[in-house]
Scaffold this motif. Structure first.
Motif: not given
Lengths: 415, 397
Positions: B239-240, B243-244, B246-247, B284, B288
């Motif tokens: 998940q991390l 997230d990274r 996506l950023a 995850a 999105c």
């Protein structure tokens, strides 16, 4: 003991050359080439169509004289001529009939006649009709319908047609050359099938592309039936013209790019610069112009298939022939565009070495000669046994405009 | 044996490509790659941190170590003249990744020459080119668009990454120099992720063939994000990593991702990568993504990624859902282009005289001027294809 021999002659009036080849046909012997003659074309034929009748006639007479046909007057002769041109197009047609019990040869002929009799709009003329496939009872697709039990029989044929006036120009020029009857016309792409495609390739499915000087013909065959064909009015003269305009070079230099080894010179390959006409031109410029044109050409061929998925059925891949096939980049771009295996097709004969004729430039000519030999075989069968009179009544007149070329007689003729 | 044998080669073109390769060389994973930076500017190469063996000063005989000055033709010629050297340096590579910034001189003009060489070598090649910031001007943007359209016809996989995407995640007060640097770093990370995806194909494949399928003959703009998370960071490393991803600045945020027509998502982990971690990462990521987008997924493991999860996401937005259509010519268009006269072969110190050349954009049928016109899709087939496609041709010296 003397064997009965007949003479067949094939004529080609193309954008790059007018040529004729004469062959001798004897029973149980391979077709033997007797004579050949060729004249270069210099603007008399443009994009496969006759632009100057007088000059074409002069060259045709010269070619036919040298091809020695006049000395064979005492023998039966068949003339075939392959034609192309941007007026030529094709379409699929079908005819259905209800049968009682077994499908007979007469049923097949009735269906074929029905297709032949369908009229075309405008001044169009059908000149080749090739069987594509047969369907029985709406569901069963078979290779040979004869003697199959069915209630309904459907014939799907590939009809090749063109503008009647432009096609008649080929007949007229031949008659003006001193012959009483016009030749049997065959579409160049269809003639190529006779010349370069093996039986296995016809069954598994192949796309044949004949890249000539003025036009490009393509024809697709699957399960021994033609299902797509066409003419694109773009040939290697367009590539030379593109190079000439793009690089500001004389046309003959540009033509030599395809026939010579200008682009393959070690100095050009290593430095990336081509030295010609006192200038240094990047190799990439040549490649860019050539690639763009060839990619466009093959895109048009690909778009000629109404059903793109049909290309996936062509297990034998692509076959390139014609003068343009000799340029290595043609096959590379074909391969990348169609993602099919590809080979260069040259005329072949299992039983003899064709010598100089085994060149992709002569595919259509050799194919026309094979076609003429097949017509002769049918005519002889007709004469000897009288069996096929009803089916091949048209053979009494070899100039009949519409003729079924592929599977008229499944038993006696193979394409 | 060539240095490149079996490796993935990254070819950086021009000063933009050089900066990306500099950023790439700073990443540890770059040791597996064969790098080659080509530029005509000796100063740019001199400032590079790359070893000399990874640098190639192009066309020194004619340009004398000066840059192309934004002239595409000079760029095309420079690469054409180094064709043999480039061929030697890349031959044997398993894949080639070509990178650089479109809109300038060498990369814009030369990338087509590279494409021609790769086509001859039949080398699978991915073009990852950046598109200039919109504030860099229309002229540069148009040049980049023209080069991309041309390259699209001869390439299988062309990723156009607009620098503008950075604005969607960077704060307005970010210094411009930092924005450029960040663009290079993100591009370098994207190259690493692509190379890993191509090099590791032991589980669920998302590879060159998938890229070909998504890109062939389709003009599109891409966004690319990469994220890495260590397993030591907690149980939800997958998940991390997502997230990274996506950023990541070049992905442009979730808003842009939701507009994508196709997405290629790949996960790379160490041999210990568990099925739970894969499931977690995929779930995850997928939540999105837009509902109807084309999706290509890949999962692979490599011992070098032991203890971590790397996720990369390539979002594709097609210009048109249909395949690209050829650009239409406007015969009325006449443009004056300023080109530098070719330098003297002797390399004399005479200042180069600038000449103004009227580019002939009129359509010409040449030897077919008197033959009946044949049209296909409204185009006259007797007119050279390059003229109808508005492709510039270098006529040489």
């Amino acid at each position: 003991m003397f064997k009965h021999t007949d003479i067949v002659t094939a004529v080609e009036i193309g954008s790059s050359k007018i040529c004729a080849v004469t062959g001798e046909v004897a029973e149980d012997e391979p077709l033997r080439v007797i004579d050949f003659a060729e004249e270069p074309v210099d603007g008399e034929v443009v994009k496969g169509e006759i632009a100057d009748m007088d000059r074409v006639l002069e060259k045709l007479i010269a070619v036919l004289d040298r091809a020695d046909t006049s000395k064979m007057l005492n023998k039966s002769r068949i003339f075939a001529m392959n034609i192309s041109g941007c007026n030529i197009a094709s379409r699929q047609e079908s005819a259905a009939l209800f049968v009682d019990g077994k499908v007979s040869a007469a049923d097949l002929q009735s269906a074929a006649d029905a297709i032949e009799q369908k009229t075309l709009s405008g001044n169009l003329e059908k000149f080749n009709i090739a069987d594509s496939y047969y369907v029985l009872d709406d569901v069963r697709r078979v290779r040979n319908p004869i003697d199959q039990n069915a209630r309904k029989f459907e014939l799907f044929s590939h009809v090749i047609f063109g503008d009647a006036n432009r096609i008649n120009n080929f007949r007229t020029v031949f008659i003006d050359a001193g012959f009483e009857e016009p030749p049997s016309l065959i579409f160049s792409g269809l003639a190529d099938l006779y010349a370069v495609v093996s039986q296995e390739e016809r069954e598994h499915g192949a796309l044949l592309v004949d890249v000539g000087r003025g036009t490009t013909e393509y024809i697709a065959i699957f399960n021994d039936g033609v299902f797509a064909s066409g003419v694109i009015p773009v040939g290697f003269d367009h590539l030379a013209n593109d190079l000439s305009i793009g690089l500001n070079l004389p046309l003959d230099v540009c033509r030599s790019v395809f026939t010579g080894a200008l682009l393959q010179q070690p100095s050009a390959v290593s430095s990336g610069m081509v030295e010609t006409s006192g200038r240094r031109i990047p190799l990439a410029s040549f490649e860019k112009i050539i690639d763009l044109r060839l990619r466009e050409l093959f895109t048009i061929v690909r778009n000629g298939f109404p059903d793109q998925s049909a290309l996936r059925n062509l297990a034998a891949g692509g076959i390139l022939t014609g003068g343009g096939a000799l340029f290595p980049r043609t096959a590379e771009i074909f391969h990348s565009m169609f993602e099919l295996p590809v080979r260069i097709g040259a005329p072949y004969d299992h039983e003899q070495d064709l010598g100089f004729l085994a060149d992709p430039r002569y595919s259509s000519l050799w194919g026309s000669l094979c076609y003429a030999a097949e017509l002769l075989k049918i005519a002889n069968l007709n004469r000897k046994r009288g069996l096929f009179t009803s089916i091949f009544g048209a053979l009494g007149n070899m100039g009949d405009s519409a003729r079924r070329t592929i599977t008229d007689l499944k038993d006696s003729i193979k394409l | 044996m060539n240095e490149a044998t079996g490796k993935i080669t990254v070819l950086g073109l021009g000063s933009g490509g050089m900066k990306i390769l500099n950023a790439l060389a700073a990443l540890p994973a770059a040791v597996k790659l064969n790098l080659l930076a080509v530029d005509t500017d000796v100063n740019t190469l001199g400032a590079s941190k790359l070893p000399e063996s990874a640098q190639l000063l192009a066309d020194v005989q004619w340009l004398h170590g000066h840059g192309c000055g934004g002239d595409c033709q000079k760029g095309q010629r420079a690469i054409a003249r180094e064709r043999d050297t480039i061929e030697t340096r890349i031959t044997g590579s398993s894949y080639l990744i070509v990178t650089g910034g479109l809109g300038g001189g060498l990369a814009t003009g030369g990338v087509e020459a590279v494409a021609s060489l790769c086509s001859k070598l039949k080398m699978p090649t991915i073009y990852m080119m950046t598109v200039p910031f919109s504030w860099e001007g229309d002229a540069k943007r148009q040049k980049a668009d023209a080069a991309a359209a041309e390259l699209l016809m001869s390439s299988d996989v062309l990723l156009l990454l607009p620098n503008d995407l950075l604005f969607s995640v960077l704060l307005p007060e970010t210094p411009a120099a930092e924005a450029f640097k960040l663009a290079d770093t993100e591009m370098a990370r994207a190259i690493i992720a692509t190379a890993e995806m191509l090099g590791n194909r032991n589980m669920i494949g998302a590879d060159y063939a998938d890229l070909q399928t998504l890109f062939k003959e389709r003009k599109c703009y891409c966004a690319l994000g990469v994220g890495v998370a260590s397993l030591a960071e907690g149980a939800n490393a997958g998940q991390l990593a997502v997230d990274r991803t996506l950023a990541a600045p070049l992905l442009g945020g979730i808003g842009k991702l939701k507009e994508a027509d196709a997405v290629m998502f790949s996960v790379l982990g160490g041999p210990e990568l568990s099925i739970a971690a894969v499931q977690q990462t995929m779930q995850a990521a997928v939540k999105c993504l837009p509902e109807n987008c084309e999706l290509a997924l890949g999962v692979n493991t490599s011992p070098e990624y032991a203890g971590c999860v790397l996720s990369s996401m390539l979002a594709i937005k097609y210009n048109d859902r249909a395949k690209i259509k050829p650009r239409r010519k406007t015969p009325a268009l006449m443009e004056v282009e300023q080109t530098a006269a070719p330098a003297d072969a002797s390399g004399g110190g005479e200042p180069k005289q600038l000449v103004f050349e009227l580019v002939n954009t009129l359509l010409s049928r040449g030897i077919f001027a008197n033959s009946p016109q044949v049209s296909y899709n409204g185009e006259d087939l007797d007119v050279p294809t390059f003229q109808r496609r508005e492709v510039q041709i270098d006529q040489g010296d």
